[in-house]
Design a protein around this motif. Structure first.
Motif, PDB file in Angstrom:
ATOM      1  N   LYS A 173     -14.906  16.699  38.976  1.00  0.00           N
ATOM      2  CA  LYS A 173     -13.951  15.659  38.576  1.00  0.00           C
ATOM      3  C   LYS A 173     -14.376  14.296  39.113  1.00  0.00           C
ATOM      4  O   LYS A 173     -14.279  13.276  38.410  1.00  0.00           O
ATOM      5  CB  LYS A 173     -12.558  16.018  39.095  1.00  0.00           C
ATOM      6  N   LEU A 174     -14.867  14.260  40.349  1.00  0.00           N
ATOM      7  CA  LEU A 174     -15.349  12.991  40.897  1.00  0.00           C
ATOM      8  C   LEU A 174     -16.494  12.447  40.051  1.00  0.00           C
ATOM      9  O   LEU A 174     -16.576  11.253  39.774  1.00  0.00           O
ATOM     10  CB  LEU A 174     -15.797  13.171  42.345  1.00  0.00           C
ATOM     11  N   GLU A 208     -17.054  13.020  36.901  1.00  0.00           N
ATOM     12  CA  GLU A 208     -16.517  12.554  35.622  1.00  0.00           C
ATOM     13  C   GLU A 208     -15.940  11.151  35.741  1.00  0.00           C
ATOM     14  O   GLU A 208     -16.192  10.277  34.900  1.00  0.00           O
ATOM     15  CB  GLU A 208     -15.428  13.507  35.128  1.00  0.00           C
ATOM     16  N   VAL A 209     -15.133  10.919  36.781  1.00  0.00           N
ATOM     17  CA  VAL A 209     -14.471   9.628  36.952  1.00  0.00           C
ATOM     18  C   VAL A 209     -15.484   8.518  37.177  1.00  0.00           C
ATOM     19  O   VAL A 209     -15.404   7.440  36.558  1.00  0.00           O
ATOM     20  CB  VAL A 209     -13.455   9.680  38.110  1.00  0.00           C
ATOM     21  N   SER A 232     -17.456   7.759  34.068  1.00  0.00           N
ATOM     22  CA  SER A 232     -16.659   7.117  33.022  1.00  0.00           C
ATOM     23  C   SER A 232     -16.570   5.608  33.189  1.00  0.00           C
ATOM     24  O   SER A 232     -16.167   4.895  32.263  1.00  0.00           O
ATOM     25  CB  SER A 232     -15.250   7.701  33.022  1.00  0.00           C
ATOM     26  N   GLU A 288     -14.538   4.125  35.353  1.00  0.00           N
ATOM     27  CA  GLU A 288     -13.181   3.725  35.716  1.00  0.00           C
ATOM     28  C   GLU A 288     -13.126   2.940  37.028  1.00  0.00           C
ATOM     29  O   GLU A 288     -12.234   2.103  37.206  1.00  0.00           O
ATOM     30  CB  GLU A 288     -12.272   4.957  35.818  1.00  0.00           C
ATOM     31  N   ILE A 289     -14.036   3.199  37.938  1.00  0.00           N
ATOM     32  CA  ILE A 289     -14.041   2.415  39.187  1.00  0.00           C
ATOM     33  C   ILE A 289     -15.156   1.381  39.183  1.00  0.00           C
ATOM     34  O   ILE A 289     -15.447   0.760  40.210  1.00  0.00           O
ATOM     35  CB  ILE A 289     -14.153   3.318  40.435  1.00  0.00           C
ATOM     36  N   ILE A 305     -11.970   5.863  44.159  1.00  0.00           N
ATOM     37  CA  ILE A 305     -11.484   7.225  44.032  1.00  0.00           C
ATOM     38  C   ILE A 305     -11.727   7.946  45.353  1.00  0.00           C
ATOM     39  O   ILE A 305     -12.780   7.765  45.986  1.00  0.00           O
ATOM     40  CB  ILE A 305     -12.142   7.979  42.855  1.00  0.00           C
ATOM     41  N   TYR A 317     -11.222  11.732  47.529  1.00  0.00           N
ATOM     42  CA  TYR A 317     -10.872  13.145  47.614  1.00  0.00           C
ATOM     43  C   TYR A 317     -10.679  13.514  49.068  1.00  0.00           C
ATOM     44  O   TYR A 317     -11.502  13.163  49.929  1.00  0.00           O
ATOM     45  CB  TYR A 317     -11.960  14.037  47.018  1.00  0.00           C
ATOM     46  N   LEU A 353      -6.864   8.109  42.620  1.00  0.00           N
ATOM     47  CA  LEU A 353      -7.583   7.041  41.925  1.00  0.00           C
ATOM     48  C   LEU A 353      -6.754   5.774  41.963  1.00  0.00           C
ATOM     49  O   LEU A 353      -5.568   5.793  41.646  1.00  0.00           O
ATOM     50  CB  LEU A 353      -7.851   7.457  40.465  1.00  0.00           C
ATOM     51  N   LYS A 366      -7.236   1.779  40.638  1.00  0.00           N
ATOM     52  CA  LYS A 366      -7.998   0.696  40.047  1.00  0.00           C
ATOM     53  C   LYS A 366      -7.521  -0.627  40.627  1.00  0.00           C
ATOM     54  O   LYS A 366      -6.399  -0.744  41.121  1.00  0.00           O
ATOM     55  CB  LYS A 366      -7.842   0.715  38.523  1.00  0.00           C
ATOM     56  N   LEU A 393      -4.511  12.339  40.749  1.00  0.00           N
ATOM     57  CA  LEU A 393      -5.080  13.087  39.640  1.00  0.00           C
ATOM     58  C   LEU A 393      -4.864  14.576  39.851  1.00  0.00           C
ATOM     59  O   LEU A 393      -4.813  15.060  40.980  1.00  0.00           O
ATOM     60  CB  LEU A 393      -6.581  12.795  39.511  1.00  0.00           C
TER      61      LEU A 393
END
Length: 438
Positions: free
Chosen positions: A143-144, A146-147, A150, A152-153, A326, A328, A358, A360, A368
């Motif tokens: 998942k990390l 993926e983010v 993507s 997003e950060i 992000i 974890y 997460l 932004k 998440l």
């Protein structure tokens, strides 16, 4: 469907995962045709296990110096390497030269010269080497990836990575051969290869400059004397009750007895070394407290810490980018406190905490969903094994399958960190090898 033929070298505890997969979920697709080890006793134990657990006929066995004969006689397509870390390169290279592909446990090897030899062998033979980084396949860490991928950060600029081993898990590295860097590269290679590979994988870049500091702050005779710990014995089997010591290990228990205690005669390996003693025979040369700083080829900075004697086990990974962050956090269950019974622990232990958060820029934080994973290593082992043994596996959009370059990149960060600890100076990855990092 023709079954894929595998041979396995290294019959210690780590091979269990692969043996169970071949004889369990993938029995119609995979076949174990040869087993190789320094200990005939261990191999006999595994054949007994196969007969009792899977009603399977014995696998043909070969001593370590008969590796070539195993390949010639059993004709595997792929060799699985789960031997002591320092020997990985020998079996990887020879398997490639004999026409086999290779699946190897992490770390791929323990130093830069051996890594370069593997790179050269792959280039020379055209064979394939896969490194089993099961953390890549854990749904949480996927998942990390993926983010970050993507966007997003934004572009990643800083990774803070903290990993804590408790006094059960962490101590076990100091009972085994892992305590000696000549066999394992120390924890910065053997254990941290997982973590460094995760960083490389998540941010999609390679390490460039490395600095580190580290100490043996908890284990070892000197520290034991300072705290009044018992250190004047070599192994826990020397005690009347091995489990009377808080760091003890009882090798008289089932499989541990069969593949370690009973195999000492032909393997020479002592599995239950005193974490505070026995240094004359088995010196502790690995640190138990480590801090690493690195710069990546894309400019990302890494702050990494590993501690091997915490009262709890878990990790915190925070990735900051140009558009957000992000994080974890994972904390495992509690462990036995002095004076507690097992029943009291079961009633009071932590319920394992974890979250992925997460946030932004200029927006509120959002939690998440934690992806569900089943089985060992947060579900990572099951996914990894399917990627290895399932002949019908589809392409992985996350590209989690790791090759020899990935294996080299992860260990080189640890090798550079070891050199930085020795010299007190930053180390350039490019100075270590010709072409280990792409």
């Amino acid at each position: 469907m023709d079954r894929h033929r595998y041979a396995l070298v290294g019959a210690g505890g780590r091979c269990r995962m692969f043996v169970d997969a071949i004889y369990g979920s993938y029995a119609e697709q995979a076949e174990l045709v040869g087993l190789c080890d320094i200990s005939a006793q261990r191999m006999a134990t595994w054949n007994k296990f196969l007969a009792e657990t899977y009603e399977a006929p014995p696998v043909q066995t070969f001593m370590a110096d008969q590796f070539d004969a195993m390949i010639a006689q059993t004709k595997p397509k792929t060799v699985i390497v789960t031997s002591t870390d320092v020997t990985h390169h020998e079996y990887i290279i020879r398997a490639l030269e004999l026409g086999c592909d290779v699946i190897t446990e992490k770390p791929m090897t323990i130093d830069e010269d051996k890594a370069q030899q593997i790179i050269d062998a792959v280039d020379r033979t055209g064979g394939n080497v896969r490194v089993t980084f099961n953390y890549r396949y854990m749904p949480t860490f996927s998942k990390l990836r993926e983010v970050v991928a993507s966007g997003e950060i934004g572009e990643p600029t800083l990774v803070n990575f903290q990993w804590y081993l408790d006094t059960s898990h962490g101590a076990d590295y100091f009972r085994r051969w892992h305590r000696e860097k000549r066999y394992s590269g120390g924890l910065l290679v053997h254990k941290s290869t997982h973590h460094f590979d995760l960083v490389n994988f998540i941010i999609g870049a390679q390490p460039e400059t490395v600095f580190a500091m580290g100490d043996l702050s908890f284990y070892g005779e000197k520290n034991a004397k300072a705290r009044g710990e018992q250190y004047d014995f070599e192994r826990y089997q020397d005690l009347e009750n091995p489990m009377s010591d808080r760091f003890g290990l009882d090798l008289r228990d089932d499989m541990l007895k069969a593949i370690y205690l009973d195999a000492e005669g032909d393997s020479g390996y002592i599995r239950d070394r005193n974490v505070f003693g026995g240094e004359k025979k088995w010196p502790i040369t690995s640190e138990d407290t480590m801090a690493v700083s690195a710069r990546y080829t894309n400019g990302t900075l890494l702050n990494y810490t590993l501690v091997a004697y915490c009262p709890w086990e878990g990790e915190r990974i925070t990735i900051t980018g140009t558009k957000g962050q992000i994080e974890y956090f994972g904390r495992g269950a509690g462990h036995l406190i002095a004076g507690q019974s097992e029943e009291e622990l079961a009633a009071q232990q932590y319920q394992g905490e974890q979250y992925i958060r997460l946030q932004k820029m200029f927006e509120p934080a959002q939690e998440l969903e934690i992806p569900e994973g089943k089985g060992a290593h947060g579900g990572g082992d099951a996914i990894l094994l399917d990627r290895i043994f399932n002949q019908n596996a589809k392409n992985d959009p996350l590209e989690r399958d790791a090759n020899h370059h990935d294996g080299a990149s992860s260990i080189l960060l640890g090798v550079a960190a070891n050199k930085a600890i020795e010299t007190g100076k930053p180390v350039q990855i490019a100075d270590l090898t010709r072409e280990c990092v792409r």
